[in-house]
Structure formats: structure tokens, C-alpha cells
Motif scaffolding. Sequence first.
Motif, PDB file in Angstrom:
ATOM      1  N   VAL A 166       0.813  -1.221   0.000  1.00 52.21           N
ATOM      2  CA  VAL A 166       0.000   0.000   0.000  1.00 52.21           C
ATOM      3  C   VAL A 166       0.847   1.271   0.000  1.00 52.21           C
ATOM      4  O   VAL A 166       0.414   2.299  -0.495  1.00 52.21           O
ATOM      5  CB  VAL A 166      -1.027   0.044   1.164  1.00 52.21           C
ATOM      6  N   ASP A 207      -1.510   2.738  -2.728  1.00 54.51           N
ATOM      7  CA  ASP A 207      -2.744   3.346  -2.220  1.00 54.51           C
ATOM      8  C   ASP A 207      -2.596   4.869  -2.307  1.00 54.51           C
ATOM      9  O   ASP A 207      -1.810   5.465  -1.566  1.00 54.51           O
ATOM     10  CB  ASP A 207      -2.974   2.879  -0.769  1.00 54.51           C
ATOM     11  N   ALA A 256      -4.746   2.054   5.792  1.00 51.67           N
ATOM     12  CA  ALA A 256      -4.602   1.614   4.390  1.00 51.67           C
ATOM     13  C   ALA A 256      -4.485   0.094   4.327  1.00 51.67           C
ATOM     14  O   ALA A 256      -5.014  -0.547   3.416  1.00 51.67           O
ATOM     15  CB  ALA A 256      -3.381   2.291   3.756  1.00 51.67           C
ATOM     16  N   ALA A 296      -6.947  -2.636   2.531  1.00 53.12           N
ATOM     17  CA  ALA A 296      -6.456  -3.704   1.638  1.00 53.12           C
ATOM     18  C   ALA A 296      -7.006  -5.051   2.100  1.00 53.12           C
ATOM     19  O   ALA A 296      -7.406  -5.888   1.279  1.00 53.12           O
ATOM     20  CB  ALA A 296      -4.930  -3.722   1.634  1.00 53.12           C
TER      21      ALA A 296
END
Length: 199
Positions: A38, A42, A90, A94
Amino acid sequence: MLKVGITGNIGSGKTTVSKIFELLGVPVFSADAAARYVMTNDQELIGGIKASFGDESYFEDGSLNRKYIAGKVFNDPAELARLNALVHPATFRAFDSWSREFPNAPYLLKEAAILFESGSYKLCDYSIIVTAPKEVRMQRVIARDDISIEEAQSRDARQMPEEEKIKLADFRIKNDDSELVIPQVLALHQQFLALAQTK
Ligand code: ATP
């Protein structure tokens, strides 16, 4: 669908044990690998890291400037907490999107080194701690990572003590010579399958 967190201190064998669950067909999510992923994928997180730590956090090609970030958080607990406050949500996002790929799985396993430290065990239905005596864990890590006993001990000292995690965990797998591991995993697997039916 049940969410089961699995953790253990350095060298306990949580990855090894998770692989046994995987062989039984249980989907396993690695929170440590997801956290690394991430950081460069992200967009919300990337924006947050740049806003908090500066644009230098990333190179022009979008890859993470690990050295720069490590320099910021190393030996600075407040900065590390600030980074974690960005990365953990984050990683949870996920996990949520990953878990939707397995609508028919009775239960999923979330492997995380910092399951208890991050508080993410509270988002799981159950938690498992994999344990082994400290001397055994240190020997394994020295052999696996080719590091000194001092380095292994310093990594261990940065983690929440195993005894505290044992108190917080719902289940324990002893990964030392005192008990065979596979029968313990099979017994827990049966238990989770039964628990999943009652949820
Ligand atoms: P870390 O948090 O340091 O990544 P971990 O808890 O995920 O560690 P593993 O990587 O699964 O631990 O195991 C550490 C090392 O010990 C590995 O080299 C693994 O092959 C070995 N190991 C794990 N369990 C056993 C066991 N029961 N007997 C012998 N070796 C083992």
C-alpha cells in the motif's frame, strides 16, 4: 465468515504455521506484505505520507524513498506513530477488499507481526498466538537472517513481550519441541469451521 488474526514474536514461526493453514485451503493475508504494497499503491496513503513527511518521501518514478522515511521514524516514536496512523488504515482497507475475494470461505487468516500492537486484533473475531521459548526463537532468526545474537535480541526487545500477547490471544499454538504443530493446527481448523457455522 470469520476473521482470525495470527501473530507471534520474531522467530516464533507464525509464517510457517500460516502456511500449514494455507495448505488446508484457508486464505491467508499477510499484513506485513500488504503494508509494503500500500505504501506505493494506495493513492490516499501516498498523499497522506507526502503531506506529513514531504514530497521527498517518494522518488519521481513513484517508488518509496525508504531511506528517507526510515531516517525520519528511526529512533523517533512520535514520528513512527504518525506514519503508522497513516499506514494501518490503508492496510485495513487492503484486507477488506482482499477478503471480498473469498465470499465462500468459512474463515480467513490475517497474519500480522503487530496484530496486538496495532490494535487490529480488535477487528478480528479470534486471535492466535504462535509461541516458542526465546532462546529457540533467537536461534531460528540468527540462522534465517544470518545476524548476530545482539541484533536478534534487539529486534525481539522492540516487540511486545510474548507473555503479554499470550494473555490477549484467544488461542495458542506452541511451535517448539513440546508439542507437534500440525495436530494443533488441525484441531484449531476444526474449531474455526464449527465456529463459522454458528456465526
Ligand atoms: P519473523 O517475525 O521473524 O518473520 P516468523 O514468526 O514469521 O518470524 P518464521 O519465518 O515462520 O517465523 O520462522 C522462523 C524460522 O524458523 C524460519 O527459518 C523457519 O523455517 C524456522 N522454523 C519455524 N518453525 C520451526 C520449527 N518448528 N522447527 C524448526 N524450524 C522452524
